[in-house]
Every structure is written in structure tokens, then in C-alpha cells.
Scaffold this active site. Structure first.
Site, PDB file in Angstrom:
ATOM      1  N   CYS A 103      32.772  46.372  38.243  1.00 37.61           N
ATOM      2  CA  CYS A 103      33.578  46.150  39.743  1.00 37.61           C
ATOM      3  C   CYS A 103      34.094  47.950  39.449  1.00 37.61           C
ATOM      4  O   CYS A 103      35.101  48.095  40.342  1.00 37.61           O
ATOM      5  CB  CYS A 103      33.887  45.428  40.153  1.00 37.61           C
ATOM      6  N   CYS A 200      33.522  36.952  40.468  1.00 35.86           N
ATOM      7  CA  CYS A 200      34.239  37.092  42.954  1.00 35.86           C
ATOM      8  C   CYS A 200      33.357  37.018  43.224  1.00 35.86           C
ATOM      9  O   CYS A 200      33.629  36.126  44.101  1.00 35.86           O
ATOM     10  CB  CYS A 200      34.955  38.388  43.130  1.00 35.86           C
TER      11      CYS A 200
END
Length: 373
Positions: A103, A200
Site C-alpha cells: 500500500c 485498512c
């Protein structure tokens, strides 16, 4: 004092206290600050829990408080294509991925950085606990954050020199309690907001349930390394090397009360191997092979490096010798290591500096590959 007002810094704001204080500090230092909220996951999806709407409200409140413009940008497609597909592919291959590393590489310091440049940014900034040091010739070194318990260089280890040259980490010199204190003193609405945990796109949701929505589980046999059948496993993707909980077996087998751990996988036969004892022989290895090896500064195509390494987040450094050839490396340990897990990141350090890292492909015990996939 230098005039920072002509330097535009675009801050990635998550709605948390760290990125709030990042924006606050830069604003106080006179920079031209813009806040960006990244929406990376569709929170309307019933299978994923994400508090994006509430988080964005917190970003708006903080940005208004400190007096900076803000935008919300949707990176859901980029996130799906570059991070989530990789995450699923790694689990299909029997590995244990680290989506935070990907990410940062692909979204926060690529898609977000590219977008920030369209806004005329000179730099981007995030609330990561890391530091950058700049040489006179412009070379940037990434250093650990001073808060050892929060240092996030492990997750930033795939960043390139070009990305680091455009990056600021204003929290790197602070410890977490100091960050909260700054937020409280400034009256920021996020001052007491709890830290986010987990991946997340999963949030607080049950990981097993989440994963089963995307990858069908394939139950199989659970066995000891010497061939004893210990029952059924729920699917290899649910287990990681060195895991203790969730096996459904106690110390009753054979009368030994020592706890059981995952010590191996055989993807081709769908077998999960288990063994008793934290330091079970099958969990110990003496070297590893890594791919996607990358350094934050320019290095030769082929070289040998004596340094320290981490094989998982918040682990003490271990002395290693690294033989690098292109984007692959053999990492030899000074002392045997436990539960080296394919798919996880190996990250290299020289003192305070994070040099880079790679993804673990295989672990070896005295030249023999460990049955970890």
C-alpha cells in the site's frame, strides 16, 4: 529563517491523530499545506468494514481548525488492482502477505504522490514514524523514527529514492505521547481518537470471515512432521508459520502439554503441519531467499552486505549477511531464526538507516528448504 510559504506540501490525512498533527506542524512551520483524504476501499460493501465516512468528517474538522484546504480523492481502483489483487494472489499461493508494504509503495507514495504533483506539490507528507536525512548532493536516507515502539520504516522499505526525495515525515522526531499532547494542546478534534488497527480494508472485522468472501476455503488434513494425523484444518490460507492459536488441539496428544504451533504447509497436498514447542526444529532456519529486493539508494547490480535485518514488524534486529544479485537476495543469519514466513518483508538496516528490503520466498535450514508453502 527560510520562507516556507512558497513550498507546497500535500498531506495524506486519514482522520487519525498522527496525520492531523503532521498537517498542524507543517502549517505552523509556514508551509503551504493541502490536506488529502484517500478513499481506498468501498465502505458500502457489506463484506468490508471501513469507517471512511466518519474518518473524512474528522479530516474536515481538523483541516477547518488549522485553516488548510482539503480534498477527498478516490483510489479504490488503484488499491484493488495494485494491493488487494496482490493480497489475494499471495494467499492463493500459500504465503502470508504484508499489504501495508504494498500500500505504501503503490498507493500512498505512488498514486497519492502522482495526484499531489498535479496540485503543484513540492513534497508530500504522511504521519508515519520515520525520518529522512538529506545529503548535500540531494541523496535522501530513510532513518528509523525515534519512537522505537512506533518506528514504521519496516512498512516503508520498498520506497524508491525518487519517492523519498519528495517526502516529508514530520513526526519522525517525536514519540507518540508527544504527538497526542500536541493534538490536545491545539484542541484538535482527533486528539483522543484511538489508533486504527488491522489491515485498512478489513478494519475490526473477523479476518477469517472476510477472506472467505474472496477465496473459497479448502479444508484438509493437519499432521505432525512425523506423519501423525491431528484432525482437519479449515484452509491453509487461514494459518501462518509459527501461529499458535486456532488449531483446535491441546497438549493432550501423547501426554505432552507443550503448546502446538503451525510449523509448515504443503500447498500441493493441502496439508498443514503442526509441532509442539515454541522452538520446534521445523520452525528454525538459517537463511532465506528474497525477491523484489529493492534499496532506497542506488546500489551495484551484485554485491554483499553485512547489516542487520527485521523479518517482521517490531522484531529486534538480527545480524545477517546479504548476497544481492539483481532483485534477488540470499540472506544468511548469524543466529538461527524462528518462523521466517514466505510473503512477509525482510528489511535491511545499517544502524539507524533503513536500506531497503524484499519479500521472503523461502526459508532454509542448513541448505534444505523449509516446508513453509
Amino acid at each position: 529563517m527560510s520562507d516556507n510559504s512558497k513550498t507546497r506540501v500535500v498531506v495524506g490525512m486519514s482522520g487519525g491523530v498522527d496525520s492531523s498533527v503532521t498537517a498542524l506542524l507543517l502549517k505552523e512551520q509556514g508551509y503551504d499545506v493541502i490536506g488529502i483524504f484517500m478513499k481506498n476501499w468501498d465502505d458500502t460493501d457489506e463484506n468490508g468494514v471501513c469507517t471512511a465516512t466518519e474518518d473524512y468528517k474528522d479530516v474536515v474538522a481538523v483541516a477547518d481548525q488549522i485553516g488548510i484546504p482539503y480534498y477527498s480523492v478516490n483510489f479504490e481502483k488503484e488499491y484493488w488492482d495494485r494491493v488487494f489483487e496482490y493480497f489475494l494472489a499471495e494467499y492463493r499461493a500459500g504465503r502470508t502477505p504484508n499489504p501495508d508494504v504494498m500500500c505504501n509503495k503503490e498507493i500512498k507514495f505512488k498514486a497519492f504522490l502522482d495526484y499531489a504533483m498535479t496540485l503543484g506539490a513540492d513534497y508530500v507528507a504522511t504521519g508515519h514514524y520515520a525520518r529522512v536525512a538529506r545529503d548535500e548532493d540531494g541523496t535522501v536516507h530513510m532513518l528509523r523514527g525515534v519512537d522505537n515502539g512506533k518506528d514504521q520504516t519496516y512498512f516503508l522499505s520498498q520506497l524508491s529514492q525518487e519517492q523519498l526525495q519528495k517526502t516529508m515525515f514530520p513526526l519522525g522526531h517525536l514519540k507518540k505521547p508527544e504527538v497526542r499532547k500536541l493534538a490536545e494542546e491545539a484542541g484538535l478534534s482527533t486528539a483522543k481518537k484511538k489508533d486504527s488497527t488491522g489491515i485498512c480494508f478489513i478494519g475490526e472485522k473477523n479476518f477469517k470471515n472476510f477472506l472467505s468472501n474472496y477465496l473459497p476455503a479448502q479444508p484438509g488434513r493437519m499432521m505432525t512432521v512425523d506423519g501423525r494425523d491431528m484432525g482437519e484444518h479449515a484452509g491453509l490460507m487461514y494459518y501462518t508459520i509459527g501461529q499458535r492459536g486456532g488449531l483446535g488441539i491441546g497438549g493432550q496428544h501423547g501426554g505432552d502439554n507443550a503448546p502446538w504451533f503451525v510449523v509448515g504447509k504443503d500447498l500441493s497436498k493441502n496439508i498443514l503441519y503442526v509441532g509442539q514447542g515454541f522452538y520446534h526444529d521445523s520452525l528454525m532456519s538459517t537463511s532465506l531467499e528474497a525477491s523484489q529486493v529493492h534499496f532506497t539508494r542506488e546500489m551495484p547490480e551484485e554485491f554483499t552486505l553485512e547489516c542487520t535485518a527485521k523479518f517482521r514488524y517490531r522484531q529486534p534486529d538480527s545480524k545477517v549477511t546479504v548476497h544481492v544479485k539483481g532483485d534477488k537476495a540470499e540472506v544468511i543469519f548469524a543466529e538461527p531464526q524462528r518462523a521466517i514466513t514466505p510473503g512477509q518483508a525482510v528489511v535491511f538496516y545499517d544502524g539507524e538507516e533503513c536500506l531497503g528490503g524484499g519479500l521472503i520466498d523461502n526459508a532454509y535450514r542448513d541448505g534444505q528448504v523449509c516446508q513453509y508453502i
